[in-house]
Design an enzyme around this catalytic site. Structure first.
Site, PDB file in Angstrom:
ATOM      1  N   HIS A  39       0.678  -1.020  -0.179  1.00 51.93           N
ATOM      2  CA  HIS A  39      -0.152   0.009   0.018  1.00 51.93           C
ATOM      3  C   HIS A  39       0.907   1.460   0.020  1.00 51.93           C
ATOM      4  CE1 HIS A  39      -3.199   2.494   2.109  1.00 51.93           C
ATOM      5  NE2 HIS A  39      -3.583   2.496   0.989  1.00 51.93           N
ATOM      6  N   HIS A  83      -1.018  10.696  -1.870  1.00 49.27           N
ATOM      7  CA  HIS A  83      -2.392  10.178  -1.729  1.00 49.27           C
ATOM      8  C   HIS A  83      -3.428  11.311  -1.030  1.00 49.27           C
ATOM      9  CE1 HIS A  83      -5.565   8.769   0.985  1.00 49.27           C
ATOM     10  NE2 HIS A  83      -5.626   7.649   0.229  1.00 49.27           N
TER      11      HIS A  83
END
Length: 271
Positions: A39, A83
């Protein structure tokens, strides 16, 4: 009575039409199935290796993991890997990513360390096609530009990749403009869409945007699935889970899902 049955049948067919995912050949999905995906790269919980940093992606490559990453635009139109919409959590700077130029963003350390926000091209150069990528496009005011520029960069890249987004209009853009690229719909439970109006949160949490995007995989979060998502999965798209942690039943996740996005533990690269 017959009229009621006809109406009910029509409603069922309408629901199935709305949530139906897109068609895909098994050969298209094969490069992405059975992988554990780091991730935002293989970053560390103590932030010594920052998320979405070049060392995090290099570490994932070295360990043999696939990886999931996030792209968005800087103010001057560079495709960067980061992100959050805002910078404060990772850099300590207040403001949105797209409010700063690439040169300005380069002055902001990630997690207080030596690394800076990378360009998407820099990440692709590190990965070099060695393991598969799941590229999440962040939704914002310049979606079309982000889609166009990301697609152009991916067309020059030699290696397995697929794209995904929480925004079904972004996924639909790839359906219409790059139907050969495997595309996925990110989704989660209604309660996770706290900043959205309730009707939009309901639609997104039920994958009702599938009628626009026809995603070929569904990436679902850790919360309980609703009936609509289960119906969509019954059509047989690839299933991806996000985000797995060591305290979960990771073996069960790997048995249920075609791909598992993980962080902060070390599963086998393939399963």
């Amino acid at each position: 009575m017959i009229e009621i049955l006809i109406v009910l049948a029509a409603l069922v067919l309408a629901v199935l039409f709305v949530v139906r995912p897109g068609r895909v050949r098994p050969a298209q999905l094969a490069p992405f199935q059975g992988w554990n995906y780091a991730h935002r790269g293989l970053h560390t919980q103590d932030k010594q290796v920052a998320e979405n940093s070049l060392p995090a992606f290099a570490a994932a490559v070295a360990a043999g993991y696939g990886m999931e990453l996030d792209v968005q635009l800087s103010k001057d139109g560079q495709v960067v890997v980061f992100h959050d919409d805002t910078l404060d959590r990772v850099t300590g700077v207040q403001g949105r990513v797209d409010a700063f130029t690439w040169e300005e963003l380069q002055k902001m350390p990630l997690c207080g360390g030596a690394e800076r926000m990378p360009l998407f091209t820099e990440v692709l150069a590190v990965v070099e096609g060695k393991t598969p990528l799941i590229v999440e496009l962040k939704s914002g005011p310049r979606n079309r530009e982000l889609c166009q520029k990301t697609l152009a960069l991916l067309r020059e890249y030699e290696g397995p990749f697929c794209v995904e987004s929480f925004d079904p209009t972004v996924v639909a853009w790839f359906k219409n403009n790059a139907p050969d690229i495997v595309r996925g719909q990110l989704a989660d439970d209604f309660g996770s869409y706290k900043k959205m109006p309730a009707p939009m949160a309901f639609a997104l949490s039920r994958c009702l945007g599938n009628c626009l995007a026809r995603p070929q995989f569904i990436a679902w979060g850790p919360r309980k699935k609703n009936v609509m998502v289960k119906l969509a999965e019954a059509f047989g798209p690839m299933k991806v889970f996000w985000t797995a942690h060591a305290d979960m039943d990771t073996e069960a996740l790997q048995a249920e899902y075609d791909g598992v996005i993980f962080e902060f533990y070390a599963p086998p690269p393939r399963y």
